[in-house]
Design a protein around this motif. Sequence first.
Motif, PDB file in Angstrom:
ATOM      1  N   ALA A  74      18.275  66.555 -33.851  1.00 15.43           N
ATOM      2  CA  ALA A  74      17.103  65.916 -34.467  1.00 15.43           C
ATOM      3  C   ALA A  74      17.433  64.496 -34.895  1.00 15.43           C
ATOM      4  O   ALA A  74      16.630  63.572 -34.689  1.00 15.43           O
ATOM      5  N   TRP A  75      18.617  64.292 -35.469  1.00 14.74           N
ATOM      6  CA  TRP A  75      19.007  62.944 -35.877  1.00 14.74           C
ATOM      7  C   TRP A  75      19.140  62.043 -34.657  1.00 14.74           C
ATOM      8  O   TRP A  75      18.676  60.900 -34.664  1.00 14.74           O
ATOM      9  N   MET A  76      19.774  62.552 -33.607  1.00 13.31           N
ATOM     10  CA  MET A  76      19.977  61.739 -32.404  1.00 13.31           C
ATOM     11  C   MET A  76      18.645  61.326 -31.784  1.00 13.31           C
ATOM     12  O   MET A  76      18.505  60.196 -31.320  1.00 13.31           O
ATOM     13  N   GLU A  77      17.678  62.225 -31.773  1.00 18.59           N
ATOM     14  CA  GLU A  77      16.381  61.900 -31.186  1.00 18.59           C
ATOM     15  C   GLU A  77      15.603  60.902 -32.033  1.00 18.59           C
ATOM     16  O   GLU A  77      14.881  60.072 -31.500  1.00 18.59           O
ATOM     17  N   ALA A  78      15.774  60.963 -33.350  1.00 14.42           N
ATOM     18  CA  ALA A  78      14.977  60.113 -34.232  1.00 14.42           C
ATOM     19  C   ALA A  78      15.660  58.791 -34.593  1.00 14.42           C
ATOM     20  O   ALA A  78      15.010  57.751 -34.639  1.00 14.42           O
ATOM     21  N   GLU A  79      16.951  58.822 -34.846  1.00 15.03           N
ATOM     22  CA  GLU A  79      17.619  57.678 -35.471  1.00 15.03           C
ATOM     23  C   GLU A  79      18.643  56.937 -34.625  1.00 15.03           C
ATOM     24  O   GLU A  79      19.007  55.817 -34.968  1.00 15.03           O
ATOM     25  N   ALA A  80      19.156  57.545 -33.577  1.00 10.89           N
ATOM     26  CA  ALA A  80      20.241  56.916 -32.822  1.00 10.89           C
ATOM     27  C   ALA A  80      19.765  55.620 -32.169  1.00 10.89           C
ATOM     28  O   ALA A  80      18.669  55.565 -31.615  1.00 10.89           O
ATOM     29  N   PRO A  81      20.598  54.560 -32.236  1.00 15.12           N
ATOM     30  CA  PRO A  81      20.218  53.297 -31.596  1.00 15.12           C
ATOM     31  C   PRO A  81      20.174  53.478 -30.081  1.00 15.12           C
ATOM     32  O   PRO A  81      20.919  54.260 -29.517  1.00 15.12           O
ATOM     33  N   ARG A  82      19.269  52.759 -29.442  1.00 13.04           N
ATOM     34  CA  ARG A  82      19.115  52.901 -27.999  1.00 13.04           C
ATOM     35  C   ARG A  82      19.384  51.574 -27.312  1.00 13.04           C
ATOM     36  O   ARG A  82      19.134  50.547 -27.904  1.00 13.04           O
ATOM     37  N   PRO A  83      19.829  51.582 -26.091  1.00  9.11           N
ATOM     38  CA  PRO A  83      20.284  52.701 -25.274  1.00  9.11           C
ATOM     39  C   PRO A  83      21.676  53.135 -25.719  1.00  9.11           C
ATOM     40  O   PRO A  83      22.450  52.331 -26.246  1.00  9.11           O
ATOM     41  N   HIS A  84      21.997  54.413 -25.516  1.00 12.22           N
ATOM     42  CA  HIS A  84      23.304  54.899 -25.937  1.00 12.22           C
ATOM     43  C   HIS A  84      23.889  55.896 -24.943  1.00 12.22           C
ATOM     44  O   HIS A  84      23.184  56.503 -24.162  1.00 12.22           O
ATOM     45  N   VAL A  85      25.216  56.006 -25.026  1.00 10.77           N
ATOM     46  CA  VAL A  85      25.990  56.963 -24.250  1.00 10.77           C
ATOM     47  C   VAL A  85      26.704  57.835 -25.274  1.00 10.77           C
ATOM     48  O   VAL A  85      27.156  57.342 -26.304  1.00 10.77           O
ATOM     49  N   VAL A  86      26.800  59.135 -25.013  1.00 11.50           N
ATOM     50  CA  VAL A  86      27.357  60.072 -25.990  1.00 11.50           C
ATOM     51  C   VAL A  86      28.546  60.811 -25.398  1.00 11.50           C
ATOM     52  O   VAL A  86      28.543  61.153 -24.217  1.00 11.50           O
ATOM     53  N   ALA A  87      29.558  61.059 -26.247  1.00 10.97           N
ATOM     54  CA  ALA A  87      30.701  61.883 -25.853  1.00 10.97           C
ATOM     55  C   ALA A  87      31.009  62.865 -26.968  1.00 10.97           C
ATOM     56  O   ALA A  87      30.943  62.519 -28.148  1.00 10.97           O
ATOM     57  N   PHE A  88      31.321  64.097 -26.579  1.00 11.83           N
ATOM     58  CA  PHE A  88      31.801  65.087 -27.536  1.00 11.83           C
ATOM     59  C   PHE A  88      32.754  66.027 -26.819  1.00 11.83           C
ATOM     60  O   PHE A  88      32.785  66.081 -25.591  1.00 11.83           O
ATOM     61  N   GLU A  89      33.545  66.750 -27.593  1.00 14.16           N
ATOM     62  CA  GLU A  89      34.541  67.654 -27.041  1.00 14.16           C
ATOM     63  C   GLU A  89      33.904  69.000 -26.723  1.00 14.16           C
ATOM     64  O   GLU A  89      33.106  69.512 -27.506  1.00 14.16           O
ATOM     65  N   ALA A  90      34.245  69.568 -25.583  1.00 18.89           N
ATOM     66  CA  ALA A  90      33.697  70.870 -25.188  1.00 18.89           C
ATOM     67  C   ALA A  90      34.150  71.945 -26.166  1.00 18.89           C
ATOM     68  O   ALA A  90      35.297  71.971 -26.593  1.00 18.89           O
ATOM     69  N   SER A  91      33.219  72.804 -26.531  1.00 17.87           N
ATOM     70  CA  SER A  91      33.514  73.951 -27.380  1.00 17.87           C
ATOM     71  C   SER A  91      32.493  75.024 -27.028  1.00 17.87           C
ATOM     72  O   SER A  91      31.721  74.867 -26.089  1.00 17.87           O
ATOM     73  N   CYS A  92      32.465  76.076 -27.787  1.00 20.73           N
ATOM     74  CA  CYS A  92      31.530  77.164 -27.517  1.00 20.73           C
ATOM     75  C   CYS A  92      30.093  76.640 -27.596  1.00 20.73           C
ATOM     76  O   CYS A  92      29.704  76.027 -28.585  1.00 20.73           O
ATOM     77  N   GLY A  93      29.330  76.819 -26.556  1.00 16.09           N
ATOM     78  CA  GLY A  93      27.941  76.381 -26.552  1.00 16.09           C
ATOM     79  C   GLY A  93      27.737  74.915 -26.221  1.00 16.09           C
ATOM     80  O   GLY A  93      26.704  74.334 -26.541  1.00 16.09           O
ATOM     81  N   TYR A  94      28.713  74.301 -25.547  1.00 21.65           N
ATOM     82  CA  TYR A  94      28.589  72.878 -25.242  1.00 21.65           C
ATOM     83  C   TYR A  94      27.426  72.586 -24.300  1.00 21.65           C
ATOM     84  O   TYR A  94      26.877  71.496 -24.309  1.00 21.65           O
ATOM     85  N   GLY A  95      27.015  73.550 -23.489  1.00 22.91           N
ATOM     86  CA  GLY A  95      25.925  73.335 -22.539  1.00 22.91           C
ATOM     87  C   GLY A  95      24.603  73.055 -23.225  1.00 22.91           C
ATOM     88  O   GLY A  95      23.848  72.164 -22.815  1.00 22.91           O
ATOM     89  N   TYR A  96      24.309  73.809 -24.287  1.00 26.66           N
ATOM     90  CA  TYR A  96      23.084  73.591 -25.050  1.00 26.66           C
ATOM     91  C   TYR A  96      23.055  72.176 -25.620  1.00 26.66           C
ATOM     92  O   TYR A  96      22.056  71.468 -25.507  1.00 26.66           O
ATOM     93  N   LEU A  97      24.168  71.769 -26.228  1.00 29.97           N
ATOM     94  CA  LEU A  97      24.224  70.440 -26.830  1.00 29.97           C
ATOM     95  C   LEU A  97      24.132  69.353 -25.756  1.00 29.97           C
ATOM     96  O   LEU A  97      23.449  68.349 -25.948  1.00 29.97           O
ATOM     97  N   HIS A  98      24.770  69.576 -24.620  1.00 32.05           N
ATOM     98  CA  HIS A  98      24.700  68.616 -23.513  1.00 32.05           C
ATOM     99  C   HIS A  98      23.250  68.426 -23.071  1.00 32.05           C
ATOM    100  O   HIS A  98      22.782  67.305 -22.904  1.00 32.05           O
ATOM    101  N   ASP A  99      22.526  69.527 -22.883  1.00 28.41           N
ATOM    102  CA  ASP A  99      21.131  69.440 -22.442  1.00 28.41           C
ATOM    103  C   ASP A  99      20.259  68.747 -23.483  1.00 28.41           C
ATOM    104  O   ASP A  99      19.408  67.923 -23.150  1.00 28.41           O
ATOM    105  N   ALA A 100      20.463  69.092 -24.749  1.00 28.45           N
ATOM    106  CA  ALA A 100      19.647  68.510 -25.818  1.00 28.45           C
ATOM    107  C   ALA A 100      19.895  67.013 -25.957  1.00 28.45           C
ATOM    108  O   ALA A 100      18.947  66.235 -26.135  1.00 28.45           O
ATOM    109  N   LEU A 101      21.145  66.586 -25.864  1.00 30.33           N
ATOM    110  CA  LEU A 101      21.454  65.157 -26.007  1.00 30.33           C
ATOM    111  C   LEU A 101      21.082  64.365 -24.757  1.00 30.33           C
ATOM    112  O   LEU A 101      20.804  63.174 -24.832  1.00 30.33           O
ATOM    113  N   SER A 102      21.071  65.025 -23.611  1.00 32.23           N
ATOM    114  CA  SER A 102      20.737  64.340 -22.349  1.00 32.23           C
ATOM    115  C   SER A 102      19.293  63.877 -22.292  1.00 32.23           C
ATOM    116  O   SER A 102      18.953  62.999 -21.504  1.00 32.23           O
TER     117      SER A 102
END
Length: 154
Positions: free
Chosen positions: A39-67
């Motif tokens: 929710a924060w990323m969709e509302a407040e993150a400066p644009r345009p942006h590229v995101v990186a995070f470390e894979a963990s349990c459920g990384y696919g959901y977060l990848h889809d949501a941030l994409s």
Amino acid sequence: MYYIGIDVHQRTSSVEILDAHGALYNRFTVRGPRDQLVAWMEAEAPRPHVVAFEASCGYGYLHDALSRRAVRVEVGHPGHLRLIFRYKKKTNRIDATKLAKLLFLGEIPQVYVPIPEVRAARGLGRPDALGRGQVRFYSTDTSNGALSFKTLLK
């Protein structure tokens, strides 16, 4: 372009944002589950942006949501990142900083992120869909069930 490194955990996520020149733009912690982070990323993150995070349990959901909003989302390989970091002080903030810097340099060792249909077929859905602490591993359940059935037949 902004480069966002995120160290994601179940209850908090540390975020580091670098500007187009690699200088610190913002650093903070998002408290709450992954939905709060999205929710924060969709509302407040400066644009345009590229995101990186470390894979963990459920990384696919977060990848889809941030994409949905990011230009690109890179999911880092935990084992390879550990070798790159080689740092004695390991905190969430430092991890987010290192992820943002590696992203800026284009040096994130990435993992393969299967498409949602493949993840669903493998049973790799969202980890908290069943509730906290109730993640089911179907292959283990199936094999344990088969073993207990075999015992009953003896």
